[in-house]
Design a protein around this motif. Structure first.
Motif, PDB file in Angstrom:
ATOM      1  N   THR A 140       0.829  -1.200   0.000  1.00  0.00           N
ATOM      2  CA  THR A 140       0.000   0.000   0.000  1.00  0.00           C
ATOM      3  C   THR A 140       0.867   1.255   0.000  1.00  0.00           C
ATOM      4  O   THR A 140       0.599   2.214  -0.722  1.00  0.00           O
ATOM      5  CB  THR A 140      -0.932   0.001   1.225  1.00  0.00           C
ATOM      6  N   ALA A 141       1.916   1.223   0.800  1.00  0.00           N
ATOM      7  CA  ALA A 141       2.820   2.372   0.879  1.00  0.00           C
ATOM      8  C   ALA A 141       3.498   2.656  -0.454  1.00  0.00           C
ATOM      9  O   ALA A 141       3.820   3.806  -0.766  1.00  0.00           O
ATOM     10  CB  ALA A 141       3.873   2.145   1.957  1.00  0.00           C
ATOM     11  N   ALA A 142       3.715   1.613  -1.264  1.00  0.00           N
ATOM     12  CA  ALA A 142       4.371   1.806  -2.566  1.00  0.00           C
ATOM     13  C   ALA A 142       3.582   2.738  -3.463  1.00  0.00           C
ATOM     14  O   ALA A 142       4.153   3.410  -4.336  1.00  0.00           O
ATOM     15  CB  ALA A 142       4.567   0.457  -3.253  1.00  0.00           C
ATOM     16  N   GLN A 143       2.265   2.813  -3.262  1.00  0.00           N
ATOM     17  CA  GLN A 143       1.420   3.667  -4.096  1.00  0.00           C
ATOM     18  C   GLN A 143       1.193   5.048  -3.463  1.00  0.00           C
ATOM     19  O   GLN A 143       0.371   5.822  -3.948  1.00  0.00           O
ATOM     20  CB  GLN A 143       0.081   2.978  -4.345  1.00  0.00           C
ATOM     21  N   SER A 144       1.947   5.353  -2.443  1.00  0.00           N
ATOM     22  CA  SER A 144       1.807   6.632  -1.755  1.00  0.00           C
ATOM     23  C   SER A 144       2.290   7.790  -2.618  1.00  0.00           C
ATOM     24  O   SER A 144       3.176   7.649  -3.469  1.00  0.00           O
ATOM     25  CB  SER A 144       2.615   6.598  -0.448  1.00  0.00           C
ATOM     26  N   ASP A 145       1.749   8.965  -2.381  1.00  0.00           N
ATOM     27  CA  ASP A 145       2.183  10.175  -3.063  1.00  0.00           C
ATOM     28  C   ASP A 145       3.610  10.565  -2.709  1.00  0.00           C
ATOM     29  O   ASP A 145       4.193  11.447  -3.340  1.00  0.00           O
ATOM     30  CB  ASP A 145       1.255  11.347  -2.726  1.00  0.00           C
ATOM     31  N   GLU A 146       4.164   9.901  -1.703  1.00  0.00           N
ATOM     32  CA  GLU A 146       5.553  10.175  -1.328  1.00  0.00           C
ATOM     33  C   GLU A 146       6.526   9.719  -2.403  1.00  0.00           C
ATOM     34  O   GLU A 146       7.689  10.150  -2.417  1.00  0.00           O
ATOM     35  CB  GLU A 146       5.893   9.463  -0.010  1.00  0.00           C
ATOM     36  N   PHE A 147       6.076   8.852  -3.308  1.00  0.00           N
ATOM     37  CA  PHE A 147       6.959   8.294  -4.328  1.00  0.00           C
ATOM     38  C   PHE A 147       6.541   8.782  -5.710  1.00  0.00           C
ATOM     39  O   PHE A 147       5.353   9.011  -5.968  1.00  0.00           O
ATOM     40  CB  PHE A 147       6.937   6.766  -4.260  1.00  0.00           C
ATOM     41  N   LEU A 148       7.513   8.941  -6.591  1.00  0.00           N
ATOM     42  CA  LEU A 148       7.234   9.404  -7.948  1.00  0.00           C
ATOM     43  C   LEU A 148       6.269   8.440  -8.638  1.00  0.00           C
ATOM     44  O   LEU A 148       6.404   7.221  -8.506  1.00  0.00           O
ATOM     45  CB  LEU A 148       8.529   9.502  -8.742  1.00  0.00           C
ATOM     46  N   PRO A 149       5.295   8.971  -9.388  1.00  0.00           N
ATOM     47  CA  PRO A 149       4.262   8.111  -9.983  1.00  0.00           C
ATOM     48  C   PRO A 149       4.832   6.965 -10.814  1.00  0.00           C
ATOM     49  O   PRO A 149       4.318   5.835 -10.746  1.00  0.00           O
ATOM     50  CB  PRO A 149       3.458   9.084 -10.851  1.00  0.00           C
ATOM     51  N   TYR A 150       5.880   7.213 -11.579  1.00  0.00           N
ATOM     52  CA  TYR A 150       6.366   6.166 -12.469  1.00  0.00           C
ATOM     53  C   TYR A 150       7.184   5.090 -11.731  1.00  0.00           C
ATOM     54  O   TYR A 150       7.554   4.077 -12.323  1.00  0.00           O
ATOM     55  CB  TYR A 150       7.174   6.757 -13.630  1.00  0.00           C
ATOM     56  N   LEU A 151       7.456   5.315 -10.444  1.00  0.00           N
ATOM     57  CA  LEU A 151       8.176   4.316  -9.659  1.00  0.00           C
ATOM     58  C   LEU A 151       7.253   3.508  -8.745  1.00  0.00           C
ATOM     59  O   LEU A 151       7.684   2.519  -8.161  1.00  0.00           O
ATOM     60  CB  LEU A 151       9.246   4.994  -8.801  1.00  0.00           C
ATOM     61  N   ARG A 152       5.992   3.903  -8.634  1.00  0.00           N
ATOM     62  CA  ARG A 152       5.115   3.245  -7.668  1.00  0.00           C
ATOM     63  C   ARG A 152       4.868   1.782  -8.013  1.00  0.00           C
ATOM     64  O   ARG A 152       4.974   0.907  -7.154  1.00  0.00           O
ATOM     65  CB  ARG A 152       3.791   4.012  -7.561  1.00  0.00           C
ATOM     66  N   ASP A 153       4.519   1.501  -9.267  1.00  0.00           N
ATOM     67  CA  ASP A 153       4.283   0.108  -9.654  1.00  0.00           C
ATOM     68  C   ASP A 153       5.562  -0.713  -9.554  1.00  0.00           C
ATOM     69  O   ASP A 153       5.528  -1.887  -9.188  1.00  0.00           O
ATOM     70  CB  ASP A 153       3.727   0.035 -11.079  1.00  0.00           C
ATOM     71  N   ARG A 154       6.696  -0.094  -9.905  1.00  0.00           N
ATOM     72  CA  ARG A 154       7.971  -0.813  -9.781  1.00  0.00           C
ATOM     73  C   ARG A 154       8.230  -1.217  -8.339  1.00  0.00           C
ATOM     74  O   ARG A 154       8.590  -2.359  -8.048  1.00  0.00           O
ATOM     75  CB  ARG A 154       9.123   0.053 -10.277  1.00  0.00           C
ATOM     76  N   ASN A 155       8.041  -0.277  -7.430  1.00  0.00           N
ATOM     77  CA  ASN A 155       8.329  -0.560  -6.027  1.00  0.00           C
ATOM     78  C   ASN A 155       7.407  -1.626  -5.454  1.00  0.00           C
ATOM     79  O   ASN A 155       7.826  -2.492  -4.685  1.00  0.00           O
ATOM     80  CB  ASN A 155       8.239   0.727  -5.205  1.00  0.00           C
ATOM     81  N   GLU A 156       6.131  -1.571  -5.851  1.00  0.00           N
ATOM     82  CA  GLU A 156       5.215  -2.601  -5.380  1.00  0.00           C
ATOM     83  C   GLU A 156       5.567  -3.959  -5.982  1.00  0.00           C
ATOM     84  O   GLU A 156       5.470  -4.997  -5.305  1.00  0.00           O
ATOM     85  CB  GLU A 156       3.767  -2.246  -5.697  1.00  0.00           C
ATOM     86  N   ALA A 157       5.990  -3.968  -7.236  1.00  0.00           N
ATOM     87  CA  ALA A 157       6.379  -5.226  -7.879  1.00  0.00           C
ATOM     88  C   ALA A 157       7.606  -5.828  -7.198  1.00  0.00           C
ATOM     89  O   ALA A 157       7.723  -7.057  -7.080  1.00  0.00           O
ATOM     90  CB  ALA A 157       6.650  -5.006  -9.362  1.00  0.00           C
TER      91      ALA A 157
END
Length: 210
Positions: free
Chosen positions: A22-39
């Motif tokens: 859930t935190a991976a999709q936070s606004d704290e992270f750049l949009p294009y990195l959110r899916d990468r981080n969750e993956a």
């Protein structure tokens, strides 16, 4: 007698892994990195890959359209055992439609929206492939954002800054032994690809008592 120094010192429960995702999709992270981080979290928590193996995974190693979907792990990217036994090529099934680690759908979403093409599954902004340290920073930053405190062998909880990719590897063993039916230490050994069952016992025999 088990060497207490080899026991897994920290791990996460499934709900804590969900908090990381859930935190991976936070606004704290750049949009294009959110899916990468969750993956990254999904892959580590499903497969139990070592971080040095994760960064060497290429897109071609994924077989998401097969039934079951699986990850091919060539021998040359696996950790060398401290014996004359060399690891062999492995195929590892990937989770589908599970609320904690639905790896296949997460990887498809990530690959469909990657900001750059690369043979490597996880490229970085500066290079063709993320480094082990950059993956560690991602996992640590997600734990801090979610205030995820790892379970400790000493009781209580640790600090979010202490959550690492290897914490997720230990968490695979905890999940298999505590939250899923029918798994034994032998199944954990096979998933984590330990050289011997003794290694698995030394790491996780105390999980039966926590």
């Amino acid at each position: 007698m088990t060497n207490t120094h080899t026991r897994a010192q920290a791990w996460l429960k499934p709900r804590q892994v969900r908090d990381l995702r859930t935190a991976a999709q936070s606004d704290e992270f750049l949009p294009y990195l959110r899916d990468r981080n969750e993956a990254i979290v999904a892959m580590l928590y499903d497969t139990g890959l070592r971080v040095g193996e994760l960064v060497q995974i290429d897109v071609d190693f994924l077989h998401l359209d097969d039934d079951p979907a699986y990850l091919a792990i060539p021998a040359h990217i696996q950790k060398d055992y401290p014996t004359d036994r060399s690891p062999s090529y492995e195929e590892m099934n990937l989770a589908v439609d599970d609320s904690t680690y639905d790896t296949v759908s997460r990887l498809r979403s990530y690959l469909n929206n990657r900001w750059r093409y690369s043979e490597a599954l996880f490229p970085s902004r500066q290079a063709d492939r993320m480094t082990t340290e950059s993956v560690r920073r991602v996992v640590r930053s997600l734990a801090v954002e979610a205030d995820v405190r790892p379970q400790s062998i000493e009781g209580g909880a640790g600090d979010p800054e202490d959550v690492t990719p290897h914490t997720l590897r230990h968490s695979v063993a905890y999940r298999m032994l505590h939250k899923e039916d029918g798994y034994t230490l032998y199944d954990v050994r096979n998933r984590l690809r330990h050289a011997t069952i003794k290694t698995t016992e030394d790491r996780y025999d105390h999980f039966d008592r926590i």
